[in-house]
Structure formats: C-alpha cells, structure tokens
Design an enzyme around this catalytic site. Sequence first.
Site, PDB file in Angstrom:
ATOM      1  CG  ASP A 292     -50.821 -19.662  32.516  1.00 37.28           C
ATOM      2  OD1 ASP A 292     -51.467 -18.838  31.846  1.00 37.28           O
ATOM      3  OD2 ASP A 292     -50.057 -19.332  33.447  1.00 37.28           O
TER       4      ASP A 292
ATOM      5  CD  GLU B  75     -47.748 -14.226  27.891  1.00 39.05           C
ATOM      6  OE1 GLU B  75     -46.677 -13.884  28.412  1.00 39.05           O
ATOM      7  OE2 GLU B  75     -48.851 -13.852  28.314  1.00 39.05           O
TER       8      GLU B  75
END
Length: 568
Positions: free
Chosen positions: A65, A231
């Site tokens: 991420d 997301e």
Amino acid sequence: MSSYRFLSASALVASFMFCCSCSSVAQNSTTSKAASAPNELSKVWVADQGNGTYKNPILHADYSDPDVCRVGDDYYMTSSSFNAVPGLQILHSKDLVNWKLIGYALDKNIPADHFSKPQHGNGVWAPSIRHHNGEFYIYWGDPDFGIYMVKTKDPAGRWEAPVLVKEGKGLIDSCPLWDEDGNAYLVHAYAGSRAGIKSILAVSRMNPEGTKALGESVIVFDGHESHPTVEGPKFYKYDGYYYIFAPAGGVSTGWQLVLRSKNVYGPYEEKIVMDQGKTSINGPHQGAWVNTPDGKEDWFIHFQDVEAYGRIVHLQPMKWKNGWPVIGEDKDGDGTGQPVMTYKKPSVGKTYPVATPAESDEFEANKLGLQWQWHANPKATWAFTMANKGKLRLYTDQVPENYKNLWDVPNLLLQKFPAATFTATTKLSFIPNEKLQNERTGLVVMGEDYAHISLVSKKDGLYVAYTSVDDAHKGTPEKEQLLSKLNGNEVYFRVSVDKGAKCQFSYSEDGRNFKPAGNTFTAVPGRWIGTKVGIFATRQDKINDSGYADYDWFRITPNESVNFQSKK
C-alpha cells in the site's frame, strides 16, 4: 495543453494545491567488515539497470500500500506496517527508482498495551503521506480504533505523537486534501470485517490543522456494482477537478480506478486507468501519483501481490489524456494502460547514485539497522546493541502463557524478504542460563506457516534443532527434530530461498561446511503481509535472569556457496 504544464498565473493556485497534497505533483564472497557496510547495495535486487533504465519492481520487498509525496526534488514513501514495530517506514529517493530506508514515523503502535502482543494483520493500514504548510503528515486507518495522524518537519527525524482524527471501528485507508479555499477534507474507506460494510468511499470535513474530522462522513462512491472492494483512496486536486485514485477488484486481482468531480462530494465520474492487460503483473493498483520537479513527467507507484514475497512496489509512467490519467502502456489506445517491466528512468535533471534499502547488518552501530522490526511493541530488555563488540545481544524472553507456537510470541526480530531468491546467514554464540532448560535462539522464516533452525539448551549441552509448523495462526503445535549436539556454543545458521519461496535451512560449526536441516520448506504469507526472515530468543520458564545469544552479523547474499567464517 494543461495549464499545469506551463504554470501560468491561472494555474499557480492549482499547482500549489497539488504540491501541498504532495503525492506528488508536489552471497557476499568476502567476509570483511567493509563488504557489509550499512550503505552497501543489495546483492540480490537492484532496480536501476545502470544504462538510464530501470526494471520493475523498484522494491522487491513487502512495502505494501505504498504512498509517495514530492517536496522539491526529494521523494518520500511510506507504506502499511500493520503490527510490526517500529511502524510507518519512511523511504527517500531522488529519482523514484533508487530508494533508501531513512526512518520510521511510529516508535510503537497504539494503544500500547493492546499492541504489546502480536496483533497480526491489525494496526497500520494503507497510510498516505502529504506535505502541507512546511510539515509532513501521515494519515492511516486502524480498523479497530479509527483514523490517526502523525506529523513532523523532518521526515528522517522524530515524528510527533499520533492524533486520533476520526474515531470509529472499520475506518481505513485515509488520505487528506487541503483545498485552496482553506477547507480540509479526508477521504477514507471501510473494512467490512469491522464496519459491516465495504466497497464504498466516503469524504469527511476536517479542521484546517488536519487534526480532527468535522461531522459525519459522506459517501461519494459505491463500488458494489462495478468495482467491488474499492478501497485505498488517494485524494488530489488538479486542473479544477477533485480526483480520487482508488484500487478495486481485490488485492491480487484488481485494477486501478480513478474518479473525478468538480465538487468534492461528487457526483464522481469513473474510469479504469490501468489493469493487468496482457502482462504477468497481477492486480496492479493502489499507490501514488507523483511528478518530476520540472512538472514535465507524471509517474505512478503501485504494488503487486506476489504471495509469500508480499506486495512489491512497481513504478509506471503516466500521461494525461482528456482529463484522465493513463498509467503504464496504452497499446490499444482505449485509455486503460497496462504495466511496464522496464522503462526509461524519470527525468529529474540529474543522475543519482544507485541505492537500495538496507538488508545485511554487521551489528556495529549503536542501534539496530532500519530493516529490522519487532512482531509487537518491544520490551527494553529484548535486545541490546554492543557496538564495542560488533554484536547484537538477544536475551531470552518467556513465551506467553498457553504457548503453542511462535505466532503469539512478540519478540521476533524480523525483516522483509528482499528478492525472489537469496540466502540469509547469521553467526551467533549462545550462553543459556544454567538453571534452565529449553532456552532457544535461532533463525526463523515467519508466516502463517513457519520454520526455524535453532540452538536449544538441554541438561547435557546445546543441540541444533529444526522446527516447522503449518497453520501456525490456528494454534498448531510445532514439530521439532533434534539434529546434533553442538561441540561448543558458536554456530552459523543459514536459509537459502529459491523461486516459489522454497526455503532450505542449514547449519555449520566452522562457517564453511553447511549441513542441511529438515526438508525444503515453502514459505507462505503472514496476515496481510509477506513472509519475513529474522532471529529470536525465547525461554519457557519464569526466572529472574535469562540466557542470551550474541549475534555477530546477519547477511543477505545471492544463492551461492560462500565462506562466512569470519568478519575480519
């Protein structure tokens, strides 16, 4: 031509906003000390090909991420750290290809007591890093507590204590935006496991200081119909539009979605700007848009999930077309790119030295190398650096009550797998407490399955043991094989990792002749993380003193037979 390119008077405000949101646009064959200096290059993965090009991944390690911001001609990256401590790693680059690990934003996870035990897969999820009014900010969502923020003026220095910006269970993947009118906003997602909803993105107002969310969040996008598991949003304002870059479709299988609107609360148009296409790069998404200091090139950094190796980091060229970004190569001209494996390096005005994050450690500094992280918030008594002796001392710590395996042991000192193939070798000596038995220290490959080679103390001396366990997260007991009794108290442990994360452990008493230990072990991921490799020291009994292990060095090298006998 975009006004941003020319930085005309009408574009100065938009350019300023973009820079403030700062995702941009704003086996060692020698055993000498010098051969393993802290600033040495990786011997197992270097992305810079030395001819003006680079190869992906730019980081063959689990910096999952990733988010990046540019300040001047410096780039700063952070990534998810989950339960590992220290957390929120900070990497620095001048050219987006060569990265060094320079520090961490979190000394410990909070609440401190909660994270004194391993909280696998919990903690720091999908952070964002921005630069605003002379300070660096990192926001992240903890799925059990809410959205936190830390800030500093020096990203390589000490960061302030975390602030809980928005409390709530299931709030994750947050990113701020400071608008030119003085308003501040926060976009975030929801974790279905805690919130009971997912696949939606929401925006909340913040105070101008970015320390507190104001009012309730407003849903701005629902991905259930076409973009499930949307997301990881990143928030930008560019050329009059609000943009939300967000991954969708799942960690290992998804695509990169971009949303745009003239209003911060929408409605948002949508477009897929990158997917796997005809490449072998599965699920290319979730990351950061940055540009070069002169504003002439745009780039996108994202991850690829490769199971045991974690979410490794790729760099893609990016172009703007009709108000939408196109990431990677758009061979058919449909506005959706696919990843590149090699490409010309970003044009940043200079050629910078090749750099890689630290891997090997000679333990000759007054503190641990930055590559190391604990499994949980550490006790001060777990490890001591001894720079005067060039060693790291690990004291054995009592395993938790109702111990079944290392899954619940906090004092594992670990680092990320640094490449598809490599060898990790360490030299140690063990002085157990003579009043105890079954004190243990060794080399471990840790995931939901794990294996390790260790020295274990018995009444009649030290034994080399090989241990493995499947489904450690389910409490499966370990399976141990005692291999041989050690003649002294010094040993070399090694694990060689081959393609497919196949691991072969071995040991040696002279540093030259290594004996295999156990069968080949296939590493698997941990909870939301790749496999890690490292060292540990444990005991079973409570006592007012403990044995200890002195680790002389820990070296990452290519898979080849080498002499690791001596540091000198």
